[in-house]
Design an enzyme around this catalytic site. Structure first.
Site, mmCIF file in Angstrom:
data_model
loop_
_atom_site.group_PDB
_atom_site.id
_atom_site.type_symbol
_atom_site.label_atom_id
_atom_site.label_comp_id
_atom_site.label_asym_id
_atom_site.label_seq_id
_atom_site.Cartn_x
_atom_site.Cartn_y
_atom_site.Cartn_z
ATOM 1 N N SER A 148 0.851 -1.192 0.000
ATOM 2 C CA SER A 148 0.000 0.000 0.000
ATOM 3 C C SER A 148 0.883 1.236 0.000
ATOM 4 O O SER A 148 2.088 1.164 0.236
ATOM 5 C CB SER A 148 -0.928 -0.001 1.216
ATOM 6 N N SER A 149 0.254 2.383 -0.252
ATOM 7 C CA SER A 149 1.019 3.623 -0.354
ATOM 8 C C SER A 149 1.623 4.048 0.988
ATOM 9 O O SER A 149 2.500 4.907 1.011
ATOM 10 C CB SER A 149 0.134 4.734 -0.904
ATOM 11 N N CYS A 150 1.179 3.448 2.083
ATOM 12 C CA CYS A 150 1.719 3.893 3.380
ATOM 13 C C CYS A 150 3.125 3.349 3.648
ATOM 14 O O CYS A 150 3.719 3.651 4.674
ATOM 15 C CB CYS A 150 0.776 3.566 4.514
ATOM 16 N N TYR A 165 2.300 -1.575 9.983
ATOM 17 C CA TYR A 165 1.850 -2.156 8.716
ATOM 18 C C TYR A 165 2.888 -1.869 7.626
ATOM 19 O O TYR A 165 3.229 -2.752 6.825
ATOM 20 C CB TYR A 165 0.499 -1.523 8.361
ATOM 21 N N LYS A 178 4.977 -4.463 5.154
ATOM 22 C CA LYS A 178 4.818 -4.444 3.693
ATOM 23 C C LYS A 178 6.156 -4.180 2.983
ATOM 24 O O LYS A 178 6.405 -4.714 1.902
ATOM 25 C CB LYS A 178 3.768 -3.410 3.293
ATOM 26 N N HIS A 211 -11.365 2.414 6.753
ATOM 27 C CA HIS A 211 -10.730 3.582 6.151
ATOM 28 C C HIS A 211 -11.780 4.671 5.947
ATOM 29 O O HIS A 211 -12.964 4.474 6.189
ATOM 30 C CB HIS A 211 -10.061 3.201 4.822
HETATM 31 P P1 GDP Z 1 -4.788 6.889 6.088
HETATM 32 O O1 GDP Z 1 -4.938 7.269 4.649
HETATM 33 O O2 GDP Z 1 -3.751 5.840 6.327
HETATM 34 O O3 GDP Z 1 -4.565 8.121 6.943
HETATM 35 O O4 GDP Z 1 -6.139 6.176 6.569
HETATM 36 P P2 GDP Z 1 -7.681 6.540 6.705
HETATM 37 O O5 GDP Z 1 -8.392 6.206 5.432
HETATM 38 O O6 GDP Z 1 -8.173 5.850 7.925
HETATM 39 O O7 GDP Z 1 -7.778 8.108 6.959
HETATM 40 C C1 GDP Z 1 -7.609 9.064 5.950
HETATM 41 C C2 GDP Z 1 -7.933 10.452 6.488
HETATM 42 O O8 GDP Z 1 -9.342 10.567 6.693
HETATM 43 C C3 GDP Z 1 -7.284 10.796 7.841
HETATM 44 O O9 GDP Z 1 -6.894 12.159 7.801
HETATM 45 C C4 GDP Z 1 -8.442 10.608 8.819
HETATM 46 O O10 GDP Z 1 -8.303 11.373 9.992
HETATM 47 C C5 GDP Z 1 -9.602 11.123 7.970
HETATM 48 N N1 GDP Z 1 -10.928 10.714 8.444
HETATM 49 C C6 GDP Z 1 -11.966 11.548 8.613
HETATM 50 N N2 GDP Z 1 -13.027 10.906 9.103
HETATM 51 C C7 GDP Z 1 -12.678 9.605 9.218
HETATM 52 C C8 GDP Z 1 -13.349 8.436 9.692
HETATM 53 O O11 GDP Z 1 -14.513 8.469 10.089
HETATM 54 N N3 GDP Z 1 -12.658 7.260 9.640
HETATM 55 C C9 GDP Z 1 -11.360 7.212 9.176
HETATM 56 N N4 GDP Z 1 -10.741 6.027 9.149
HETATM 57 N N5 GDP Z 1 -10.683 8.309 8.776
HETATM 58 C C10 GDP Z 1 -11.326 9.483 8.786
#
Ligand code: GDP
Length: 310
Positions: free
Chosen positions: A109-111, A138, A142, A181
């Site tokens: 993944s991109s992380c 994670y 990866k 996510h």
């Molecule tokens: P990331 O891309 O590894 O940071 O994973 P996420 O998809 O969990 O989060 C992406 C961004 O969306 C982060 O800045 C989170 O804080 C924001 N975010 C906003 N609302 C939500 C929520 O309800 N769930 C999650 N998972 N992220 C949220």
């Protein structure tokens, strides 16, 4: 160069997950024999994985099995994210070598990239700086998977390749509020807020982080493309090339769901990486492009959510 999938036994590890389901759907049009392992096979268990490979002799393997989750799950269950992913990938990659698999595609993944990598993130940014702390567990697992494929290629001559997808969404996603996510989380939040007649829905963080999103069917298509056309040591980014601020994503999803209330932000929740978009030049130069735009893709994901949960 072209590798033929038709007529081969293709094992999709992790076929119950969102990516695995999309791969099974996509491979159905490749005239290959799709293999999946039953739920009882714990991919963290080396003996179980070996036994399954002996019995089923896959010729092609796609490693879409992983312990995955959003920012909260990663941050609160670091040991599972590191141990489970290390074991799953090491067991499958070694079993694939032992059983003479012709081709293996490892998915990350991109992380995996440094938190402050120059954007759009090129493949050669790997290991050039510190990781984002919320998902470093994670990411380290990866990165080890990519290097396993590289080392098996060098030492054993195995045709093992790696692809790094951007943030994915689509049918089969995980909608658990604590583990999901952002796309599935917001689809669920907006749907629930609409059903309850709430005045507002709450988005984690400040809403300013930028993320790139891709529909999982596009990823599955990119994977088939790579299996057929790519054979080299370097991992390859697979992205959409389109980014959006989380606040705009929240408003877009609210609109598609039909939630007319306010969108609020809880800045006490983490933002994670400020910006994450991948450089897709390698895939573009090979002649591949994604097809599904964000609005259509989100509508498809919403349909899946409604079919499963409403
Ligand atoms: P990331 O891309 O590894 O940071 O994973 P996420 O998809 O969990 O989060 C992406 C961004 O969306 C982060 O800045 C989170 O804080 C924001 N975010 C906003 N609302 C939500 C929520 O309800 N769930 C999650 N998972 N992220 C949220």
């Amino acid at each position: 160069m072209s590798f033929v999938l038709a007529g081969k036994r293709v094992y999709v590890a992790g076929h119950r997950g969102m990516v695995g389901q999309a791969l099974v759907r996509r491979l159905a049009s490749e005239d290959c024999e799709i293999q999946t392992a039953p739920r009882e096979i714990d991919l963290r268990d080396q003996a179980a994985v070996r036994t399954w490979f002996s019995a089923n002799a896959p010729e092609v393997v796609i490693v879409a099995a992983a312990r995955v989750g959003g920012i909260k799950a990663n941050d609160s269950r670091p040991a599972e994210f590191l141990y489970d992913n290390l074991m799953i990938e090491a067991n499958i990659i070694e079993a694939a070598r032992q059983h003479g698999c012709r081709k293996l595609l490892f998915l990350g993944s991109s992380c995996i990239y440094p938190r402050m990598a120059p954007q759009p993130i090129r493949e050669d940014s790997l290991l050039t700086g510190p990781l984002e702390p919320t998902n470093q567990w994670y990411a380290v697992a990866k990165i080890a998977g990519i290097m396993l494929c590289q080392s098996y290629r060098r030492q054993y001559g195995c045709d093992f390749i790696s692809a790094m997808p951007t943030n994915l969404y689509g049918p089969g996603d995980n909608y658990d509020p604590d583990g999901s996510h952002v796309v599935p989380a917001l689809i669920r939040k907006a749907s629930t807020a609409k059903a309850n007649g709430d005045a507002a829905l709450t988005v984690w963080g400040t809403g300013t982080p930028l993320r790139e999103f891709m529909h999982v069917s596009d990823l599955a298509d990119g994977c088939v493309f790579l299996l057929e056309h790519y054979s080299a040591e370097g991992h390859v980014n697979v992205g959409s090339g389109r980014e959006i601020a989380i606040a705009d994503l929240a408003r877009l999803i609210a609109g598609i769901v039909g939630f007319a209330g306010r969108v609020e932000f809880d800045a006490s929740k983490p933002d994670g990486t400020p910006r994450k978009i991948m450089d897709g030049t390698m895939m573009a130069d090979m002649g591949w492009a994604p097809r599904i735009d964000l609005r259509d893709g989100l509508a498809d994901a919403l349909e899946d959510y409604r079919a499963r949960f409403e």
